[in-house]
Design an enzyme around this catalytic site. Structure first.
Site, PDB file in Angstrom:
ATOM      1  N   VAL A  42      80.031  47.720  61.715  1.00  0.00           N
ATOM      2  CA  VAL A  42      79.732  48.998  62.057  1.00  0.00           C
ATOM      3  C   VAL A  42      78.305  49.129  63.033  1.00  0.00           C
ATOM      4  O   VAL A  42      77.354  48.918  62.263  1.00  0.00           O
ATOM      5  CB  VAL A  42      79.759  50.049  60.725  1.00  0.00           C
ATOM      6  N   LEU A  43      78.571  49.880  64.146  1.00  0.00           N
ATOM      7  CA  LEU A  43      77.291  50.078  64.868  1.00  0.00           C
ATOM      8  C   LEU A  43      76.358  48.758  64.851  1.00  0.00           C
ATOM      9  O   LEU A  43      76.914  47.450  65.065  1.00  0.00           O
ATOM     10  CB  LEU A  43      76.686  51.196  64.628  1.00  0.00           C
ATOM     11  N   ASP A 102      78.336  44.757  58.296  1.00  0.00           N
ATOM     12  CA  ASP A 102      79.484  44.866  57.201  1.00  0.00           C
ATOM     13  C   ASP A 102      78.938  45.628  56.201  1.00  0.00           C
ATOM     14  O   ASP A 102      78.424  45.292  55.215  1.00  0.00           O
ATOM     15  CB  ASP A 102      79.915  43.301  56.762  1.00  0.00           C
ATOM     16  N   GLY A 122      81.084  48.123  54.658  1.00  0.00           N
ATOM     17  CA  GLY A 122      82.241  48.628  54.091  1.00  0.00           C
ATOM     18  C   GLY A 122      83.027  49.775  54.681  1.00  0.00           C
ATOM     19  O   GLY A 122      82.267  50.651  55.526  1.00  0.00           O
ATOM     20  N   LYS A 181      83.543  59.283  65.986  1.00  0.00           N
ATOM     21  CA  LYS A 181      84.536  58.835  67.169  1.00  0.00           C
ATOM     22  C   LYS A 181      85.694  59.913  67.263  1.00  0.00           C
ATOM     23  O   LYS A 181      86.032  60.207  68.299  1.00  0.00           O
ATOM     24  CB  LYS A 181      85.055  57.553  66.788  1.00  0.00           C
ATOM     25  N   ASP A 184      85.003  48.915  65.075  1.00  0.00           N
ATOM     26  CA  ASP A 184      84.107  48.466  64.257  1.00  0.00           C
ATOM     27  C   ASP A 184      84.734  47.210  63.183  1.00  0.00           C
ATOM     28  O   ASP A 184      84.249  47.493  61.814  1.00  0.00           O
ATOM     29  CB  ASP A 184      83.391  49.462  63.482  1.00  0.00           C
ATOM     30  N   ALA A 213      78.494  36.332  72.367  1.00  0.00           N
ATOM     31  CA  ALA A 213      79.798  35.842  72.175  1.00  0.00           C
ATOM     32  C   ALA A 213      80.898  36.511  71.290  1.00  0.00           C
ATOM     33  O   ALA A 213      81.975  35.768  70.808  1.00  0.00           O
ATOM     34  CB  ALA A 213      79.770  34.291  72.147  1.00  0.00           C
ATOM     35  N   ALA A 231      83.201  40.136  70.296  1.00  0.00           N
ATOM     36  CA  ALA A 231      84.288  40.867  70.607  1.00  0.00           C
ATOM     37  C   ALA A 231      83.865  41.500  72.108  1.00  0.00           C
ATOM     38  O   ALA A 231      84.578  41.223  73.139  1.00  0.00           O
ATOM     39  CB  ALA A 231      84.788  41.772  69.801  1.00  0.00           C
ATOM     40  N   ASN A 247      71.854  47.745  71.227  1.00  0.00           N
ATOM     41  CA  ASN A 247      71.416  48.937  70.706  1.00  0.00           C
ATOM     42  C   ASN A 247      71.104  48.909  69.284  1.00  0.00           C
ATOM     43  O   ASN A 247      71.785  48.335  68.491  1.00  0.00           O
ATOM     44  CB  ASN A 247      72.724  50.132  70.761  1.00  0.00           C
TER      45      ASN A 247
END
Length: 764
Positions: free
Chosen positions: A76-77, A81, A83, A94, A137, A195, A197, A287
């Protein structure tokens, strides 16, 4: 950039209803009949139709405009991890972006499952609900297999935005940066730091556009990925280099033309940037902290072309430039997939958009005079209203050309218009107005011809096909500004009213004006002085037939402009006053507000004229007026002051125009709520009618009312001011007007001139 604090973020998510999205009904539901149609027994009929023909689900349900934003919360961002449940605010966000940028309905779905196979099965099980799947994510390398399987096994578009969204936007930016740097993608040396996604997908797309693998070095947390390293994933093997002379980022970056960072902050030093090739391209996309700050990169290499993932610096790589419109085009063709052809079409559309002149709304949003393609602007801004049409249409065409579209688009002009209407950029009213005035283009004088907004509007009106612009001002200044804005002045007439070449025309106009107003204090000397003023000169062009319409008001005081209009053009016979309306077009219909500009505190005679002129103005737009005269009281409940004046005007109007639906005085809530008004005041002449015209008792009330409507309307359009009551097509803008506002008023002026020409011909 506004600093976002923890307290502000938490307060934002808790105020009002918790979260960021809700469900809104799209069909009537107030009556028992409505509910019976929405559910039992009426709902059985579309169910049976879909059972007989599965594709009819797009006809009878929201599937064709519904996307699932699905995550398991493993990446997530920048939080990692955390959850599925902790990632829900991101997925709601989103979904919000889908709606506000492309009108796509989106539900967030958090799946508490890390096993790829079980996750895939869960998504497949709920897929019939949706027209598309946005994976979000999910950590690498599992995300690659999850997306591959779902794309193979589902017949709706599936896209992992973390991979492809960043790839599409950064690729568009890279293509344009290479144009600015005068380099070719086939020749440049590229270093990709990261490297995961996004990095893999970005690099694949760069190669699809011509980048060569032998010119690419990719690094992960262990350094340069070489083909002799053990335990490489299939994705890393794809971009492993055979070179043995580079191991670190510092070694890889030497002589490189392009750096793409999809890793972590502060890993690229100023010294490293100094070793890059001439005019280096640096995309530091980590970011919130980029691999190198914008300031450090510029200090190290003033010739650098820099992009980050942050909003507070130029050339932001922002996924919102892509995913809403990619899904929009895919949904509108009921596509079976989002394939490579569609993604590449999106890249080209986004890149090309940045090379075109920038709309005024974008310049205003970023508080600049005008953005132009170059080092500081080679990626479109997220607020650019053209994205919805250009990217969505490109994707839809690619879906059709590549054979994955199930519902082909046949009328592209109508589709473009529907997209504009969907986002409130243009209404059917505006479309019909433009189509009408294109039939009879007119010569329109623009008073402030050297004002950038006025100049852009004039050229746009010319390109729309309804205007032959006459621009008042210094020719050299106009041409200079046009060059800066990259505007084509072909077909525009430039008139410097103060030039010696215009002395004969100034004298002719002065004689006509002096004779016309000889008993009102005008003599030839006074009139000649007036001809050096743009409003007097431009209005005289219309008065004498040298032009058909006149637009003014961007930086001219209204008092002087109004006086010039009265002296040069004059008020329509039978009236002592003229006024202005604003037209508010929304999903609830069209409503006219008056008087919003001219008469500050109209007395009884002025209100009587304004009511008559408003009725005429509404009919001008081929609508039957249903008019409410607004006050703070209802039907004589206040017998003193202005309400009593309004009450007397209504009585006179009803007596002299018995066929006209007009009533008041009344409060605005009763005017706009037909059921409430008819129940409380069943005697009203407006009974069973929806009011479409509001006449206010003062300029401040009318002006405030339409501006409130404008600021609070999520959809629709406000057009005006629309002049009512002058003898010729003289129309006004104001200093807040943007280019689109001026174009709309120009169209109104052309229509006004056309109607008046028809009337004069008929009278003759």
């Amino acid at each position: 950039m506004v600093k976002i604090t923890k307290e502000a973020a938490l307060r934002y998510h808790t105020m009002g209803k918790p979260g960021k999205i809700e469900i809104v009904p799209t069909k009537p539901y107030r009556t028992q009949t409505d509910l019976s149609l929405a559910y039992s027994p009426g709902v059985a009929e579309p169910c049976l139709e879909i059972q007989n023909e599965a594709h009819d689900v797009y006809k009878y349900t929201n599937k064709g405009n519904l996307v699932a934003v699905i995550s398991n919360g493993t990446a997530v961002l920048g939080l990692g991890d955390i959850g599925a449940m902790a990632g829900k605010p991101v997925m709601e966000g989103k979904s919000l972006l889908f709606k506000i940028y492309a009108g796509v309905d989106a539900f967030d779905i958090e799946v508490d499952e890390k096993d790829p196979e079980k996750f895939i099965q869960a998504v497949k099980a709920i897929a019939p609900t949706f027209g598309g799947i946005n994976l979000e994510d999910i950590k690498a390398p599992e995300c690659f297999e999850i997306e591959r399987r779902l794309k193979e096994e589902l017949d709706i578009p599936v896209m992992h935005d973390d991979q492809h969204g960043t790839a599409i936007i950064s690729c568009a930016g890279l293509l344009n940066a290479l144009i600015v740097a005068n380099k070719k993608i086939e020749e440049v040396k590229i270093v990709v730091n990261g490297a995961g996604a996004s990095a893999i997908s970005c690099t694949r797309l760069y190669c699809a556009f011509g980048a060569r693998k032998e010119n690419i070095i990719m690094l992960d947390s262990k350094g340069v990925i070489t083909d002799d390293r053990a335990n490489l994933t299939e994705q890393k093997k794809e971009f492993a280099t055979s070179r043995r002379d580079v191991h670190t980022l510092a070694e890889a970056i030497q002589g490189a033309d392009v750096f793409v960072g999809l890793s972590k902050g502060n890993v690229l030093s100023k010294d490293m940037v100094r070793t890059m090739a001439e005019r280096p391209i640096v995309f530091a996309l980590a970011n919130p902290q980029p691999e190198i700050t914008y300031e450090d990169a510029i200090e190290a290499r003033p010739d650098v072309l820099m992009s980050t993932g942050r909003t507070d610096y130029p050339n932001q790589i922002n996924n919102v430039l892509g995913f809403p419109y990619i899904f929009r085009g895919a949904l509108d063709t009921a596509a079976r997939a989002i394939n490579e052809e569609m993604k590449m079409a999106a890249v080209r559309a986004i890149a090309e958009l940045a090379r075109r002149p920038v709309p005024d709304i974008v310049n205003r949003a970023y508080q600049v005079r005008h953005l132009t393609f170059g080092p500081g602007y080679f990626i479109p801004k997220p607020v650019d209203p053209r994205l919805i049409t250009e990217v969505s249409m490109a994707v839809a065409k690619a879906a059709m050309d590549s054979g994955v579209a199930r519902t082909p688009i046949t009328d592209w002009k109508a589709y473009r218009q529907r997209l504009r209407e969907l986002m409130g950029q243009e209404t059917k009213f505006t479309q019909n107005l433009f189509e009408t005035v294109r039939l009879h283009p007119k010569r329109v004088v623009f008073a402030e011809g050297s004002h950038p907004k006025m100049l852009q509007a004039a050229v746009q009106a010319k390109e729309e096909g309804f205007c032959h612009p006459v621009l008042l001002g210094n020719e050299e200044e106009i041409k200079r500004i046009a060059d800066e804005l990259e505007l084509n002045l072909d077909g525009c007439e430039l008139v410097n009213l103060r030039d010696n070449s215009e002395s004969e025309r100034r004298l002719r106009y002065a004689k006509i004006l002096a004779q016309k107003r000889e008993r009102e204090g005008f003599n030839l000397e006074v009139a000649r002085d007036k001809m050096f003023e743009r409003n007097y000169f431009g209005m005289m062009m219309v008065e004498t037939g040298d032009a058909d319409a006149f637009i003014t008001g961007l930086y001219t005081r209204y008092a002087g402009t109004i006086q010039a209009a009265k002296e040069v053009i004059g008020i329509r016979p039978g009236y002592e006053h003229f006024g202005a309306l604003h037209l508010v077009s929304s999903k609830n219909g069209i409503c006219f507000f008056g008087d919003t500009l001219i008469n500050r505190d109209p007395d009884e005679h002025a209100l009587y004229d304004l009511a008559r002129l408003a009725a005429s103005g509404v009919r001008f737009f081929n609508r039957t007026p249903a008019m409410a005269m607004i006050s703070y009281s209802n039907f004589g409940s206040d017998e003193d002051g202005k309400p009593a004046v309004v009450h007397r005007v209504v009585e006179r109007m009803q007596k002299e125009y018995p066929e006209l639906a007009i009533d008041g005085e009344m409060q605005v809530n009763f005017a706009l709520d037909r059921e409430l008004r008819d129940e409380k005041y069943p005697f009203t002449r407006l009974k069973d009618q929806d009011v479409n015209t509001l006449i206010f008792q003062s300029l401040s009330a009318a002006n405030a009312a339409y501006k409130i409507a404008k600021s609070m309307a999520d959809e629709g359009e406000v057009i005006g001011p629309i002049q009512i009551g002058l003898n010729k097509a003289i129309h006004f803008t104001d200093f807040e007007a943007d280019v689109r506002d001026i174009v709309n008023v120009t169209a109104i002026a052309v229509l006004d001139a056309t109607v008046q020409a028809h009337y004069n011909t008929s009278e003759g």
